[in-house]
Scaffold this motif. Structure first.
Motif, PDB file in Angstrom:
ATOM      1  N   ARG A  13       0.808  -1.222   0.000  1.00  0.00           N
ATOM      2  CA  ARG A  13       0.000   0.000   0.000  1.00  0.00           C
ATOM      3  C   ARG A  13       0.839   1.269   0.000  1.00  0.00           C
ATOM      4  O   ARG A  13       0.567   2.188  -0.789  1.00  0.00           O
ATOM      5  CB  ARG A  13      -0.958  -0.014   1.192  1.00  0.00           C
ATOM      6  CG  ARG A  13      -2.061  -1.049   1.088  1.00  0.00           C
ATOM      7  CD  ARG A  13      -2.729  -1.264   2.429  1.00  0.00           C
ATOM      8  NE  ARG A  13      -1.805  -1.880   3.367  1.00  0.00           N
ATOM      9  CZ  ARG A  13      -1.897  -1.793   4.685  1.00  0.00           C
ATOM     10  NH1 ARG A  13      -2.866  -1.102   5.223  1.00  0.00           N
ATOM     11  NH2 ARG A  13      -1.026  -2.406   5.462  1.00  0.00           N
ATOM     12  N   GLU A  45      -8.701  -6.101   0.280  1.00  0.00           N
ATOM     13  CA  GLU A  45      -8.989  -4.841   0.958  1.00  0.00           C
ATOM     14  C   GLU A  45      -7.728  -4.019   1.192  1.00  0.00           C
ATOM     15  O   GLU A  45      -7.785  -2.825   1.444  1.00  0.00           O
ATOM     16  CB  GLU A  45      -9.711  -5.074   2.295  1.00  0.00           C
ATOM     17  CG  GLU A  45      -8.881  -5.760   3.375  1.00  0.00           C
ATOM     18  CD  GLU A  45      -9.039  -7.270   3.352  1.00  0.00           C
ATOM     19  OE1 GLU A  45      -8.790  -7.901   4.395  1.00  0.00           O
ATOM     20  OE2 GLU A  45      -9.402  -7.810   2.292  1.00  0.00           O
ATOM     21  N   VAL A  49      -8.450  -1.917  -3.901  1.00  0.00           N
ATOM     22  CA  VAL A  49      -9.221  -0.719  -3.572  1.00  0.00           C
ATOM     23  C   VAL A  49      -8.356   0.529  -3.639  1.00  0.00           C
ATOM     24  O   VAL A  49      -8.837   1.621  -3.971  1.00  0.00           O
ATOM     25  CB  VAL A  49      -9.883  -0.867  -2.174  1.00  0.00           C
ATOM     26  CG1 VAL A  49      -8.839  -0.876  -1.062  1.00  0.00           C
ATOM     27  CG2 VAL A  49     -10.905   0.239  -1.933  1.00  0.00           C
ATOM     28  N   PHE A  50      -7.058   0.395  -3.383  1.00  0.00           N
ATOM     29  CA  PHE A  50      -6.162   1.547  -3.474  1.00  0.00           C
ATOM     30  C   PHE A  50      -6.088   2.051  -4.912  1.00  0.00           C
ATOM     31  O   PHE A  50      -6.111   3.258  -5.151  1.00  0.00           O
ATOM     32  CB  PHE A  50      -4.756   1.172  -2.965  1.00  0.00           C
ATOM     33  CG  PHE A  50      -4.591   1.398  -1.486  1.00  0.00           C
ATOM     34  CD1 PHE A  50      -5.311   0.661  -0.569  1.00  0.00           C
ATOM     35  CD2 PHE A  50      -3.719   2.358  -1.019  1.00  0.00           C
ATOM     36  CE1 PHE A  50      -5.169   0.869   0.784  1.00  0.00           C
ATOM     37  CE2 PHE A  50      -3.559   2.575   0.342  1.00  0.00           C
ATOM     38  CZ  PHE A  50      -4.288   1.831   1.242  1.00  0.00           C
ATOM     39  N   ARG A  53      -9.611   3.780  -5.752  1.00  0.00           N
ATOM     40  CA  ARG A  53      -9.877   5.070  -5.101  1.00  0.00           C
ATOM     41  C   ARG A  53      -8.918   6.158  -5.558  1.00  0.00           C
ATOM     42  O   ARG A  53      -9.256   7.344  -5.559  1.00  0.00           O
ATOM     43  CB  ARG A  53      -9.796   4.906  -3.584  1.00  0.00           C
ATOM     44  CG  ARG A  53     -10.936   4.096  -2.992  1.00  0.00           C
ATOM     45  CD  ARG A  53     -12.110   4.953  -2.625  1.00  0.00           C
ATOM     46  NE  ARG A  53     -11.935   5.561  -1.307  1.00  0.00           N
ATOM     47  CZ  ARG A  53     -12.793   6.392  -0.753  1.00  0.00           C
ATOM     48  NH1 ARG A  53     -13.891   6.723  -1.390  1.00  0.00           N
ATOM     49  NH2 ARG A  53     -12.576   6.901   0.436  1.00  0.00           N
ATOM     50  N   ASP A 267      -8.588   2.520   3.156  1.00  0.00           N
ATOM     51  CA  ASP A 267      -7.901   2.984   1.959  1.00  0.00           C
ATOM     52  C   ASP A 267      -7.219   4.323   2.243  1.00  0.00           C
ATOM     53  O   ASP A 267      -7.377   4.909   3.317  1.00  0.00           O
ATOM     54  CB  ASP A 267      -8.860   3.068   0.762  1.00  0.00           C
ATOM     55  CG  ASP A 267      -9.891   4.177   0.878  1.00  0.00           C
ATOM     56  OD1 ASP A 267      -9.605   5.222   1.493  1.00  0.00           O
ATOM     57  OD2 ASP A 267     -10.998   4.009   0.341  1.00  0.00           O
TER      58      ASP A 267
END
Length: 359
Positions: A13, A45, A49-50, A53, A267
């Motif tokens: 992330r 998750e 999703v990063f 978004r 996120d």
């Protein structure tokens, strides 16, 4: 201008967030690149999703490495990255930070006819027990373009005998990312409402580093210290917890205090909103130390050293270890400081500068 083919390698992330400005500038300038995701963060998750978004392109390659021992994880990444770099005729590989993904990208590139660019070069905690420290050192010493976020980081590289011609002070792309997304987070994130939080009246916590969460005594001390801070201030603590840390809590039979709310990983926009509105952040994350410094939010670092000493120098951060009393004292100290420090990580043009240098 020479036409280059880039490969941009990421796997976690923080790498997605910090490389997002590079990807955007590449797209704006129509610079060709292959995006390689190693899959070091392996749950949806924590991952896809990063990209969604942050409006980033999907990776061209996904190695799906997942969790394993350091050696097995790194060796699988090395093989996959090497194959792609050769197949795509890549001549410049970019990595960011200090993860196993970075180490694999660095070693693979160093054995091929391609140049390596290391974004966030020159960070040192001087704690060689940390795997991240070894990853940083190796990557910097095989790198061809070392993009140091500060002059202090550049000095550390010179002190290790690295030639000046390989060192460039560009600032840190996290400034670009925070500046680009802070207003978007205010507009789009509903995280405060979802968790019934009032700006300036809660504590944000993160703890994920192996030296903390794999040691039951250190993890218990951190939880105790944060509980005491919460009771002292009469503020709730919100803790987005990594699945690995949750497993350690269960394994060690540790109970999270009533003052601390565990929530699923967030996120970037939601987490940025919490960092921006918390009264205090208590963390063992290097990236969070940077982000809170940029956002003028006081930070307490529950580690014995930091590779971001600039955050301490400007007063944004204090390093306290894991003793509960030291955590409380550090928190009180930070809350009584002015937050008008000047963030030392550049002006938000790091991505532009890095690509100008490479091109």
């Amino acid at each position: 201008m020479t036409e280059h083919k880039f490969a941009i390698v990421l796997g976690t992330r923080p790498e997605i967030v910090k490389l997002a400005p590079i990807l955007r500038v590449c797209d704006e300038r129509c610079i060709s690149y292959s995006l390689i995701h190693t899959g070091q963060h392996y749950s949806d998750e924590l991952d896809s999703v990063f990209f969604e978004r942050l409006n980033l392109p999907k990776p061209d390659y996904h190695l799906d490495i997942g969790s394993d021992s350091h050696g097995k994880q790194t060796s699988k990444m090395l093989t996959g990255i090497e194959d792609i770099v050769q197949t795509e005729n890549v001549d410049i590989v970019l990595v960011q930070g200090d993860t196993n993904t970075v180490l694999a990208g660095a070693i693979a590139t160093s054995k091929l006819d391609a140049k390596l660019g290391h974004i966030e070069a020159g960070l040192r905690s001087f704690n060689r027990d940390m795997p991240e420290e070894i990853n940083r050192i190796v990557t910097d010493h095989v790198g061809d373009f070392l993009f140091a976020p500060t002059e202090e980081s550049a000095t550390l590289l010179r002190n290790e005998g690295i030639d000046e011609s390989r060192i460039y002070v560009t600032g840190n792309t996290i400034v670009d990312a925070v500046q680009a997304n802070r207003e978007i987070a205010i507009e789009k994130s509903a995280v405060l409402k979802e968790h019934n939080l009032t700006p300036g009246e809660f504590i944000l916590m993160t703890a994920h580093r192996a030296e903390n969460v794999d040691d039951p005594d250190r993890l218990a001390s951190i939880l105790s210290g944060i509980d005491r801070v919460a009771r002292e201030l009469d503020y709730p603590v919100i803790y987005p917890i990594h699945p690995r840390t949750q497993n350690r809590l269960n394994e060690f039979n540790l109970t999270v205090p009533d003052t601390t709310r565990l929530v699923d990983p967030l996120d970037f926009l939601d987490f940025l909103r919490l960092e921006d509105t918390a009264s205090l952040v208590i963390t063992d994350s290097g990236g969070v130390q940077e982000e809170t410094c940029i956002l003028q939010t006081p930070c307490v670092t529950v580690r014995d050293s930091t590779e971001r000493p600039e955050t301490v120098s400007v007063g944004a951060n204090v390093v306290v270890g894991t003793d509960p009393e030291d955590i409380v004292n550090g928190a009180i100290e930070q809350l009584h400081k002015s937050t008008d420090w000047e963030a030392p990580f550049g002006d938000g043009t790091a991505a532009e500068q890095i690509l100008d240098i490479l091109l």
